[in-house]
Design a protein around this motif. Sequence first.
Motif, PDB file in Angstrom:
ATOM      1  N   ILE A 221       0.840  -1.206   0.000  1.00 32.22           N
ATOM      2  CA  ILE A 221       0.000   0.000   0.000  1.00 32.22           C
ATOM      3  C   ILE A 221       0.869   1.247   0.000  1.00 32.22           C
ATOM      4  O   ILE A 221       0.594   2.221  -0.719  1.00 32.22           O
ATOM      5  N   ALA A 222       1.948   1.236   0.807  1.00 30.08           N
ATOM      6  CA  ALA A 222       2.855   2.386   0.886  1.00 30.08           C
ATOM      7  C   ALA A 222       3.515   2.644  -0.466  1.00 30.08           C
ATOM      8  O   ALA A 222       3.646   3.806  -0.899  1.00 30.08           O
ATOM      9  N   LEU A 223       3.916   1.575  -1.155  1.00 30.88           N
ATOM     10  CA  LEU A 223       4.554   1.732  -2.465  1.00 30.88           C
ATOM     11  C   LEU A 223       3.590   2.338  -3.482  1.00 30.88           C
ATOM     12  O   LEU A 223       3.977   3.196  -4.290  1.00 30.88           O
ATOM     13  N   VAL A 224       2.335   1.898  -3.446  1.00 28.40           N
ATOM     14  CA  VAL A 224       1.327   2.441  -4.359  1.00 28.40           C
ATOM     15  C   VAL A 224       1.091   3.920  -4.078  1.00 28.40           C
ATOM     16  O   VAL A 224       0.988   4.738  -5.001  1.00 28.40           O
ATOM     17  N   CYS A 225       1.020   4.282  -2.812  1.00 27.43           N
ATOM     18  CA  CYS A 225       0.794   5.682  -2.437  1.00 27.43           C
ATOM     19  C   CYS A 225       1.974   6.566  -2.839  1.00 27.43           C
ATOM     20  O   CYS A 225       1.792   7.722  -3.247  1.00 27.43           O
ATOM     21  N   LEU A 226       3.188   6.025  -2.728  1.00 31.49           N
ATOM     22  CA  LEU A 226       4.375   6.797  -3.108  1.00 31.49           C
ATOM     23  C   LEU A 226       4.428   7.051  -4.615  1.00 31.49           C
ATOM     24  O   LEU A 226       4.891   8.103  -5.064  1.00 31.49           O
ATOM     25  N   LYS A 227       3.948   6.074  -5.386  1.00 32.55           N
ATOM     26  CA  LYS A 227       3.960   6.211  -6.843  1.00 32.55           C
ATOM     27  C   LYS A 227       2.810   7.072  -7.349  1.00 32.55           C
ATOM     28  O   LYS A 227       2.906   7.683  -8.413  1.00 32.55           O
ATOM     29  N   LYS A 229       0.170  10.146  -7.743  1.00 29.39           N
ATOM     30  CA  LYS A 229       0.237  11.611  -7.642  1.00 29.39           C
ATOM     31  C   LYS A 229      -1.112  12.202  -7.228  1.00 29.39           C
ATOM     32  O   LYS A 229      -1.264  13.424  -7.177  1.00 29.39           O
ATOM     33  N   ASN A 230      -2.069  11.322  -6.931  1.00 22.59           N
ATOM     34  CA  ASN A 230      -3.402  11.766  -6.515  1.00 22.59           C
ATOM     35  C   ASN A 230      -3.378  12.023  -5.003  1.00 22.59           C
ATOM     36  O   ASN A 230      -3.477  11.098  -4.201  1.00 22.59           O
ATOM     37  N   LYS A 231      -3.248  13.276  -4.611  1.00 27.88           N
ATOM     38  CA  LYS A 231      -3.122  13.619  -3.196  1.00 27.88           C
ATOM     39  C   LYS A 231      -4.386  13.303  -2.402  1.00 27.88           C
ATOM     40  O   LYS A 231      -4.310  12.869  -1.256  1.00 27.88           O
ATOM     41  N   ALA A 232      -5.531  13.511  -3.010  1.00 30.91           N
ATOM     42  CA  ALA A 232      -6.796  13.244  -2.314  1.00 30.91           C
ATOM     43  C   ALA A 232      -6.948  11.757  -2.024  1.00 30.91           C
ATOM     44  O   ALA A 232      -7.333  11.357  -0.919  1.00 30.91           O
ATOM     45  N   ALA A 233      -6.641  10.925  -3.021  1.00 30.90           N
ATOM     46  CA  ALA A 233      -6.737   9.477  -2.844  1.00 30.90           C
ATOM     47  C   ALA A 233      -5.726   8.984  -1.817  1.00 30.90           C
ATOM     48  O   ALA A 233      -6.024   8.121  -0.989  1.00 30.90           O
ATOM     49  N   ASN A 234      -4.510   9.544  -1.862  1.00 31.41           N
ATOM     50  CA  ASN A 234      -3.473   9.154  -0.909  1.00 31.41           C
ATOM     51  C   ASN A 234      -3.852   9.535   0.510  1.00 31.41           C
ATOM     52  O   ASN A 234      -3.608   8.785   1.462  1.00 31.41           O
ATOM     53  N   SER A 235      -4.455  10.727   0.649  1.00 27.64           N
ATOM     54  CA  SER A 235      -4.869  11.186   1.977  1.00 27.64           C
ATOM     55  C   SER A 235      -5.935  10.270   2.564  1.00 27.64           C
ATOM     56  O   SER A 235      -5.881   9.909   3.751  1.00 27.64           O
ATOM     57  N   LYS A 236      -6.895   9.873   1.723  1.00 27.93           N
ATOM     58  CA  LYS A 236      -7.959   8.969   2.166  1.00 27.93           C
ATOM     59  C   LYS A 236      -7.389   7.598   2.522  1.00 27.93           C
ATOM     60  O   LYS A 236      -7.777   6.988   3.532  1.00 27.93           O
ATOM     61  N   ALA A 237      -6.440   7.124   1.726  1.00 28.00           N
ATOM     62  CA  ALA A 237      -5.819   5.817   1.972  1.00 28.00           C
ATOM     63  C   ALA A 237      -5.029   5.829   3.278  1.00 28.00           C
ATOM     64  O   ALA A 237      -5.113   4.886   4.076  1.00 28.00           O
ATOM     65  N   ILE A 238      -4.274   6.901   3.490  1.00 30.49           N
ATOM     66  CA  ILE A 238      -3.465   7.008   4.714  1.00 30.49           C
ATOM     67  C   ILE A 238      -4.357   7.060   5.942  1.00 30.49           C
ATOM     68  O   ILE A 238      -4.069   6.421   6.964  1.00 30.49           O
ATOM     69  N   LYS A 239      -5.456   7.805   5.858  1.00 26.16           N
ATOM     70  CA  LYS A 239      -6.369   7.916   6.998  1.00 26.16           C
ATOM     71  C   LYS A 239      -6.984   6.567   7.336  1.00 26.16           C
ATOM     72  O   LYS A 239      -7.046   6.163   8.505  1.00 26.16           O
ATOM     73  N   THR A 240      -7.430   5.852   6.297  1.00 22.81           N
ATOM     74  CA  THR A 240      -8.043   4.537   6.519  1.00 22.81           C
ATOM     75  C   THR A 240      -7.036   3.549   7.086  1.00 22.81           C
ATOM     76  O   THR A 240      -7.335   2.811   8.028  1.00 22.81           O
ATOM     77  N   CYS A 241      -5.838   3.531   6.521  1.00 19.67           N
ATOM     78  CA  CYS A 241      -4.812   2.582   6.955  1.00 19.67           C
ATOM     79  C   CYS A 241      -4.289   2.919   8.352  1.00 19.67           C
ATOM     80  O   CYS A 241      -3.969   2.015   9.129  1.00 19.67           O
ATOM     81  N   THR A 242      -4.187   4.199   8.663  1.00 13.69           N
ATOM     82  CA  THR A 242      -3.729   4.602   9.995  1.00 13.69           C
ATOM     83  C   THR A 242      -4.702   4.120  11.062  1.00 13.69           C
ATOM     84  O   THR A 242      -4.295   3.651  12.137  1.00 13.69           O
ATOM     85  N   THR A 243      -5.984   4.234  10.769  1.00 13.92           N
ATOM     86  CA  THR A 243      -7.010   3.766  11.698  1.00 13.92           C
ATOM     87  C   THR A 243      -6.886   2.261  11.928  1.00 13.92           C
ATOM     88  O   THR A 243      -6.877   1.793  13.067  1.00 13.92           O
ATOM     89  N   HIS A 244      -6.782   1.517  10.843  1.00 12.98           N
ATOM     90  CA  HIS A 244      -6.658   0.057  10.920  1.00 12.98           C
ATOM     91  C   HIS A 244      -5.369  -0.338  11.644  1.00 12.98           C
ATOM     92  O   HIS A 244      -5.358  -1.249  12.475  1.00 12.98           O
TER      93      HIS A 244
END
Length: 312
Positions: A221-227, A229-244
Amino acid sequence: MDNLTFRNSLVLVEGLKITPQSSQIAFVIILIAFIFIMVSNIGILIQISADKNLHQPMHILFCHLPVNDIIGSAVMIPRLLKDLLTDHSERYTTYVECVIQAYFIHLYGTTCHTVLMIMAFDRYVAICNPLRYPTIMTNKMMVKLSVAAWGVAVVLVGILIGLSVRLSHCRSVIQNHFCDNASLFKLSCENILINNVYGLTFTVVLFTTSVGWMLMTYIRIALVCLKSKNKAANSKAIKTCTTHLAVYVILLICGFTPIVLHRFSEYVEERKLASIMFHVIPPGLNPIIYGLQAKEIRQRLFKLFRHKINSK
């Protein structure tokens, strides 16, 4: 002692060694925590069940977590509350009840890991394969994941407890504040090598698989987020994953603490307290961390809360 006779007899639960005054304070604190756990987890289940907008794979899989938390708290805390108000010499329970409690306590601990693993898979698919998510996370897949999460735990824990139940017994005191697998096989004077080997293997495999699966999914997941460039999608992914991840880290800390303290005989009471916290802290924090952090659930709860205030 005849094994059949023992199964129909009573065993004495050692319980917590605290003063009567401390018992009353502990009773109030644990009772409040238990009420909060039940109300919050049942409330989230009702919200997800009642709102069709929440009938999504992520929320449906999340339902397994509060169900498991309810089981984990209900199987231990009521008995603990009763023992806190009972004299040390009168804390009896039947052997059958002890076995049932031991089974569900270990089922709770095991399912905590398996449920969070299937939830991690859901997050992995949603973030790493968003276009294929609807075709992968079908109703059939959710059923398979759910059966796997509970089925593996049911079978493995069944074997664990079954190995202890088969033993004959020469003791009748549970040297703990609740019944677990170790308490059961310590009632026997037979060779318990098989129990120790299976129990250790079971624990190592569970924790290794759980941690390994989490590392693998989060690294991808981290590798996908690093690659991306969609900041909104990355922000949502980080928030969801941080919670989990927060829920998982709390589980690991609360689960590892009593295991580590088990190795030090001078910290018996501290180990007992840590075991209680394992059945109080994760079930109490999970609804707050995971349930209320989910935007849809949070909005639904706030809307319900405002409706009740306005109706008054």
